[in-house]
Design a protein around this motif. Structure first.
Motif, PDB file in Angstrom:
ATOM      1  N   ILE A 130       0.883  -1.157   0.000  1.00  0.00           N
ATOM      2  CA  ILE A 130       0.000   0.000   0.000  1.00  0.00           C
ATOM      3  C   ILE A 130       0.927   1.215   0.000  1.00  0.00           C
ATOM      4  CG2 ILE A 130      -1.775   1.257   1.273  1.00  0.00           C
ATOM      5  CD1 ILE A 130      -2.359  -1.502   2.677  1.00  0.00           C
ATOM      6  N   VAL A 131       0.908   1.972  -1.082  1.00  0.00           N
ATOM      7  CA  VAL A 131       1.782   3.141  -1.202  1.00  0.00           C
ATOM      8  C   VAL A 131       0.890   4.374  -1.137  1.00  0.00           C
ATOM      9  CG1 VAL A 131       3.607   4.262  -2.531  1.00  0.00           C
ATOM     10  CG2 VAL A 131       3.353   1.779  -2.620  1.00  0.00           C
ATOM     11  N   VAL A 132       0.750   4.909   0.067  1.00  0.00           N
ATOM     12  CA  VAL A 132      -0.186   6.009   0.295  1.00  0.00           C
ATOM     13  C   VAL A 132       0.470   7.375   0.293  1.00  0.00           C
ATOM     14  CG1 VAL A 132      -1.819   4.593   1.586  1.00  0.00           C
ATOM     15  CG2 VAL A 132      -0.023   5.807   2.801  1.00  0.00           C
ATOM     16  N   THR A 133       1.792   7.406   0.326  1.00  0.00           N
ATOM     17  CA  THR A 133       2.490   8.685   0.354  1.00  0.00           C
ATOM     18  C   THR A 133       3.198   8.905  -0.968  1.00  0.00           C
ATOM     19  OG1 THR A 133       4.624   7.852   1.146  1.00  0.00           O
ATOM     20  CG2 THR A 133       2.957   8.342   2.813  1.00  0.00           C
ATOM     21  N   PRO A 134       3.430  10.155  -1.323  1.00  0.00           N
ATOM     22  CA  PRO A 134       4.281  10.373  -2.492  1.00  0.00           C
ATOM     23  C   PRO A 134       5.688   9.881  -2.186  1.00  0.00           C
ATOM     24  CG  PRO A 134       3.671  12.467  -1.454  1.00  0.00           C
ATOM     25  CD  PRO A 134       2.975  11.383  -0.713  1.00  0.00           C
ATOM     26  N   GLY A 135       6.373   9.428  -3.209  1.00  0.00           N
ATOM     27  CA  GLY A 135       7.750   9.010  -3.017  1.00  0.00           C
ATOM     28  C   GLY A 135       8.612  10.199  -2.626  1.00  0.00           C
ATOM     29  N   LEU A 136       9.726   9.903  -1.997  1.00  0.00           N
ATOM     30  CA  LEU A 136      10.647  10.944  -1.544  1.00  0.00           C
ATOM     31  C   LEU A 136      11.937  10.856  -2.340  1.00  0.00           C
ATOM     32  CD1 LEU A 136      11.613  13.170   0.407  1.00  0.00           C
ATOM     33  CD2 LEU A 136      12.189  11.343   2.033  1.00  0.00           C
ATOM     34  N   TYR A 137      12.366  11.994  -2.869  1.00  0.00           N
ATOM     35  CA  TYR A 137      13.641  12.097  -3.569  1.00  0.00           C
ATOM     36  C   TYR A 137      14.488  13.102  -2.801  1.00  0.00           C
ATOM     37  CZ  TYR A 137      17.031  12.756  -7.326  1.00  0.00           C
ATOM     38  OH  TYR A 137      18.179  12.817  -8.067  1.00  0.00           O
ATOM     39  N   ASP A 145      20.961  16.176   6.041  1.00  0.00           N
ATOM     40  CA  ASP A 145      20.396  17.462   6.454  1.00  0.00           C
ATOM     41  C   ASP A 145      18.909  17.276   6.753  1.00  0.00           C
ATOM     42  OD1 ASP A 145      19.447  20.016   6.793  1.00  0.00           O
ATOM     43  OD2 ASP A 145      20.157  20.758   4.855  1.00  0.00           O
ATOM     44  N   PRO A 146      18.513  17.329   8.015  1.00  0.00           N
ATOM     45  CA  PRO A 146      17.106  17.119   8.359  1.00  0.00           C
ATOM     46  C   PRO A 146      16.141  18.054   7.623  1.00  0.00           C
ATOM     47  CG  PRO A 146      18.448  17.100  10.334  1.00  0.00           C
ATOM     48  CD  PRO A 146      19.353  17.525   9.204  1.00  0.00           C
ATOM     49  N   THR A 147      16.609  19.244   7.238  1.00  0.00           N
ATOM     50  CA  THR A 147      15.707  20.160   6.541  1.00  0.00           C
ATOM     51  C   THR A 147      15.316  19.638   5.158  1.00  0.00           C
ATOM     52  OG1 THR A 147      17.514  21.511   5.645  1.00  0.00           O
ATOM     53  CG2 THR A 147      16.613  22.174   7.786  1.00  0.00           C
ATOM     54  N   ALA A 148      16.097  18.708   4.602  1.00  0.00           N
ATOM     55  CA  ALA A 148      15.767  18.129   3.302  1.00  0.00           C
ATOM     56  C   ALA A 148      14.525  17.238   3.370  1.00  0.00           C
ATOM     57  CB  ALA A 148      16.950  17.324   2.764  1.00  0.00           C
ATOM     58  N   TYR A 149      14.131  16.876   4.567  1.00  0.00           N
ATOM     59  CA  TYR A 149      13.026  15.942   4.758  1.00  0.00           C
ATOM     60  C   TYR A 149      11.771  16.592   5.351  1.00  0.00           C
ATOM     61  CZ  TYR A 149      16.887  12.618   4.364  1.00  0.00           C
ATOM     62  OH  TYR A 149      17.983  11.911   3.931  1.00  0.00           O
ATOM     63  N   ASP A 154       6.207  16.365   7.019  1.00  0.00           N
ATOM     64  CA  ASP A 154       4.997  17.056   7.474  1.00  0.00           C
ATOM     65  C   ASP A 154       3.790  16.679   6.632  1.00  0.00           C
ATOM     66  OD1 ASP A 154       6.432  18.311   9.484  1.00  0.00           O
ATOM     67  OD2 ASP A 154       6.575  20.243   8.429  1.00  0.00           O
ATOM     68  N   ARG A 155       4.024  16.479   5.351  1.00  0.00           N
ATOM     69  CA  ARG A 155       2.933  16.131   4.441  1.00  0.00           C
ATOM     70  C   ARG A 155       2.442  14.696   4.618  1.00  0.00           C
ATOM     71  NH1 ARG A 155       3.445  15.952  -2.096  1.00  0.00           N
ATOM     72  NH2 ARG A 155       1.276  15.474  -2.520  1.00  0.00           N
ATOM     73  N   ARG A 157       3.151  12.398   7.307  1.00  0.00           N
ATOM     74  CA  ARG A 157       2.926  11.836   8.651  1.00  0.00           C
ATOM     75  C   ARG A 157       1.468  11.515   8.945  1.00  0.00           C
ATOM     76  NH1 ARG A 157       7.239  15.272  11.230  1.00  0.00           N
ATOM     77  NH2 ARG A 157       8.919  13.793  11.646  1.00  0.00           N
ATOM     78  N   PRO A 158       0.505  12.381   8.581  1.00  0.00           N
ATOM     79  CA  PRO A 158      -0.891  12.031   8.889  1.00  0.00           C
ATOM     80  C   PRO A 158      -1.325  10.701   8.276  1.00  0.00           C
ATOM     81  CG  PRO A 158      -0.725  14.354   8.348  1.00  0.00           C
ATOM     82  CD  PRO A 158       0.621  13.739   8.029  1.00  0.00           C
ATOM     83  N   ALA A 159      -0.942  10.440   7.030  1.00  0.00           N
ATOM     84  CA  ALA A 159      -1.324   9.180   6.386  1.00  0.00           C
ATOM     85  C   ALA A 159      -0.647   8.002   7.064  1.00  0.00           C
ATOM     86  CB  ALA A 159      -0.969   9.211   4.904  1.00  0.00           C
ATOM     87  N   VAL A 160       0.640   8.146   7.370  1.00  0.00           N
ATOM     88  CA  VAL A 160       1.361   7.054   8.026  1.00  0.00           C
ATOM     89  C   VAL A 160       0.816   6.847   9.435  1.00  0.00           C
ATOM     90  CG1 VAL A 160       3.623   6.283   8.852  1.00  0.00           C
ATOM     91  CG2 VAL A 160       3.405   7.344   6.607  1.00  0.00           C
TER      92      VAL A 160
END
Length: 170
Positions: A130-137, A145-149, A154-155, A157-160
């Motif tokens: 089940i792939v409910v989130t957009p992929g991350l690049y 760098d945590p700011t890259a994520y 934030d987008r 987390r609610p789905a997960v």
């Protein structure tokens, strides 16, 4: 582990202990608030991935398939995921993954930013995830760098959180 939510990370970088591994474990922790229960660094399996009778690989396929959340990560090679990851994913039946999967790819430039959506998401869906989130690049240079994520986390987390309701950050 009845009642326990299992989190797995699968990394298809041909270099052991890679930046891709660091990024994938970071994403798993940030999404769930816990360290992954299982980390599969495919580079350390070597030629065992070519042996369809290898019991270690078969066991890892079963464990990953049973996980509730799997972060599947690869560096971007020729606009797609690695052959190493392909060898592992080919082991799964069309219903082989039973949980939520998160596609993650690292790359040198933004030209391949859609690679997780265009190449990794379809194969994860094909093998039952089940792939409910957009992929991350993530750019290689920003893997630590945590700011890259932040915006992506934030987008999604609610789905997960809805599908994997454990952990401090979930």
């Amino acid at each position: 582990m009845s009642g326990t939510r299992r989190v797995a990370v699968v990394v298809g970088n041909p270099k052991p202990e890679s930046r891709t591994l660091a990024a994938a474990t970071y994403v798993a922790r940030e999404l769930t608030g816990q360290d992954p229960d299982l980390v599969v660094d495919l580079a350390v399996l070597g030629t065992a991935l070519l042996d369809w009778t290898d019991p270690t690989v078969a066991g890892l396929v079963e464990e990953v398939g049973d996980a509730d959340l799997v972060v599947v990560a690869s560096p971007t090679y020729k606009a797609t995921y690695t052959g190493l990851l392909k060898l592992f994913l080919d082991r799964f039946a069309t219903d082989g993954l039973s949980g939520v999967a998160v596609p993650l790819m690292l790359g040198a430039g933004s030209a391949h930013a859609l690679a997780p959506e265009l190449t990794l998401r379809p194969v994860l869906t094909e093998i039952g995830a089940i792939v409910v989130t957009p992929g991350l690049y993530v750019l290689d240079a920003a893997h630590d760098d945590p700011t890259a994520y932040v915006a992506w986390l934030d987008r999604v987390r609610p789905a997960v959180r809805h599908l994997h309701p454990t952990g401090a950050n979930a």
